[in-house]
Enzyme design. Sequence first.
Site, short mmCIF file in Angstrom:
data_model
loop_
_atom_site.label_atom_id
_atom_site.label_comp_id
_atom_site.label_asym_id
_atom_site.label_seq_id
_atom_site.Cartn_x
_atom_site.Cartn_y
_atom_site.Cartn_z
N LYS A 232 -8.64 -13.86 -11.19
CA LYS A 232 -8.04 -12.36 -11.51
C LYS A 232 -7.60 -12.73 -12.62
O LYS A 232 -6.19 -12.64 -13.62
CB LYS A 232 -8.28 -11.49 -10.64
N ASP B 135 -9.61 -1.39 -11.68
CA ASP B 135 -9.41 -1.75 -10.55
C ASP B 135 -8.87 -0.26 -10.36
O ASP B 135 -9.24 0.50 -9.62
CB ASP B 135 -8.66 -2.89 -10.14
P1 NDP Z 1 -6.34 -9.50 -0.84
O1 NDP Z 1 -7.41 -10.71 -0.21
O2 NDP Z 1 -5.70 -9.50 -2.69
O3 NDP Z 1 -5.34 -7.97 -0.07
C1 NDP Z 1 -6.20 -7.84 1.22
C2 NDP Z 1 -4.86 -7.08 2.11
O4 NDP Z 1 -5.36 -6.30 3.28
C3 NDP Z 1 -3.95 -7.77 2.61
O5 NDP Z 1 -2.43 -6.92 2.45
C4 NDP Z 1 -3.85 -8.49 3.81
O6 NDP Z 1 -2.97 -8.18 4.10
C5 NDP Z 1 -4.88 -7.30 4.03
N1 NDP Z 1 -5.29 -7.48 5.68
C6 NDP Z 1 -6.42 -7.99 5.11
N2 NDP Z 1 -7.02 -7.90 7.03
C7 NDP Z 1 -5.57 -7.80 7.73
C8 NDP Z 1 -5.51 -7.46 8.82
N3 NDP Z 1 -5.87 -7.73 10.50
N4 NDP Z 1 -4.66 -6.43 9.45
C9 NDP Z 1 -3.60 -5.96 8.38
N5 NDP Z 1 -3.91 -6.06 6.76
C10 NDP Z 1 -5.28 -7.59 6.58
O7 NDP Z 1 -7.96 -8.53 -0.90
P2 NDP Z 1 -7.66 -7.58 -2.65
O8 NDP Z 1 -7.24 -7.05 -2.50
O9 NDP Z 1 -8.80 -8.18 -3.51
O10 NDP Z 1 -9.81 -6.53 -1.56
C11 NDP Z 1 -8.87 -4.87 -0.36
C12 NDP Z 1 -9.99 -5.03 -0.12
O11 NDP Z 1 -10.39 -4.50 -1.90
C13 NDP Z 1 -11.37 -5.87 0.12
O12 NDP Z 1 -11.57 -5.09 0.81
C14 NDP Z 1 -12.46 -6.02 -1.37
O13 NDP Z 1 -13.25 -5.31 -1.31
C15 NDP Z 1 -11.31 -4.21 -1.60
N6 NDP Z 1 -11.52 -3.50 -3.63
C16 NDP Z 1 -12.28 -2.35 -3.58
C17 NDP Z 1 -12.38 -2.34 -5.11
C18 NDP Z 1 -13.40 -1.04 -5.33
O14 NDP Z 1 -13.55 -1.04 -6.67
N7 NDP Z 1 -13.97 0.02 -4.17
C19 NDP Z 1 -11.55 -2.67 -6.09
C20 NDP Z 1 -11.45 -4.48 -5.59
C21 NDP Z 1 -11.43 -4.67 -4.35
P3 NDP Z 1 -1.93 -10.03 4.02
O15 NDP Z 1 -1.24 -9.68 2.39
O16 NDP Z 1 -0.76 -9.47 5.79
O17 NDP Z 1 -2.56 -10.65 4.33
#
Ligand code: NDP
Length: 288
Positions: A73, A109
């Site tokens: 992306k 998104d």
């Molecule tokens: P990224 O990997 O960019 O970000 C993940 C985020 O989740 C980070 O802020 C991370 O924190 C946090 N995180 C993950 N695990 C934990 C945990 N155990 N405890 C606390 N924080 C946690 O992913 P995306 O933002 O691209 O995607 C996030 C979600 O959004 C996914 O599940 C994806 O499927 C969903 N999504 C849904 C869409 C829709 O259309 N419904 C569109 C796009 C995404 P840290 O920075 O500390 O690692």
Amino acid sequence: MMANPNYKAELVGVFGHPVAENPTVVMQEAAFKALNLNWRYLTIEVLPEDLGAAMQGLRAFQMRGINLTIPHKVAVLKYLDVVKPDAALMGAVNTVVRKDDRLIGENTDGKGFMRALVQDAKVDPKGTRVVVLGAGGAARAITVELALAGARQISIVNRSDDRGKTLCNLLNEKTPTSADYIPWTDSFEIPENADILINATSIGLYPNVHQKPEIVYDSLRAGMVVCDVIPTPKTLFLTEAEKHGTKIISGLGMLVYQGAIGFTLWTDLEAPVEPMYRALLDIFNTND
Ligand code: NDP
């Protein structure tokens, strides 16, 4: 004999790695079928080092456009002729449209999230205080659109400080909203004056459907709007939030609408949202 046969399909698709579990094909093909269009959506594995070649291929095959998913992306930006302003602010593109020889980058998104919030749930974000759990790609797309739609204050709550602060700085410097960063602890209480709470982390994503963000759920109050990005009809997070009298919005609408907006960008036609939604619901029910 058939007059003027046309066996050539119009091509769109997704580049990603790993890409096999990306469900978008199911909803886009449902849309093509509903409108009787000879279009195909291809799910294509592209390694990071091959993205440039893949974008050349898109031009060579005269594809109408492409979706980008992890890890492309951000990297795709350098192969585009135009990047739309909100996608440029986010620094990420999930949809490319080919107009003649120009490749135009968009990010649908956050717009998909906004349509679910404003159109379906009838929530106007103007002047609201929003609390967002997470600071990754989804959080970035959603908060930029909320800020541009007039959200007054956006609090970013994230596990890792650097990502959380980076998103806050972006919102403060490049949008009219006021953003603040709150480090995440297991005893995080939702501020009393919050109007909207969003889980934009990947917590609760299949197969970890029994996990939910650790917050103090008793700090939720009736009248708050609670949203999840996880694209299933109801996560544990939303189930818990609903017990406290909040209005809930699932990530399924966001997923359908971001695809519907992409469909329209490619075809110039209104997307048949119902069959797209039903096609996705079918596969999520099968996965449960
Ligand atoms: P990224 O990997 O960019 O970000 C993940 C985020 O989740 C980070 O802020 C991370 O924190 C946090 N995180 C993950 N695990 C934990 C945990 N155990 N405890 C606390 N924080 C946690 O992913 P995306 O933002 O691209 O995607 C996030 C979600 O959004 C996914 O599940 C994806 O499927 C969903 N999504 C849904 C869409 C829709 O259309 N419904 C569109 C796009 C995404 P840290 O920075 O500390 O690692």
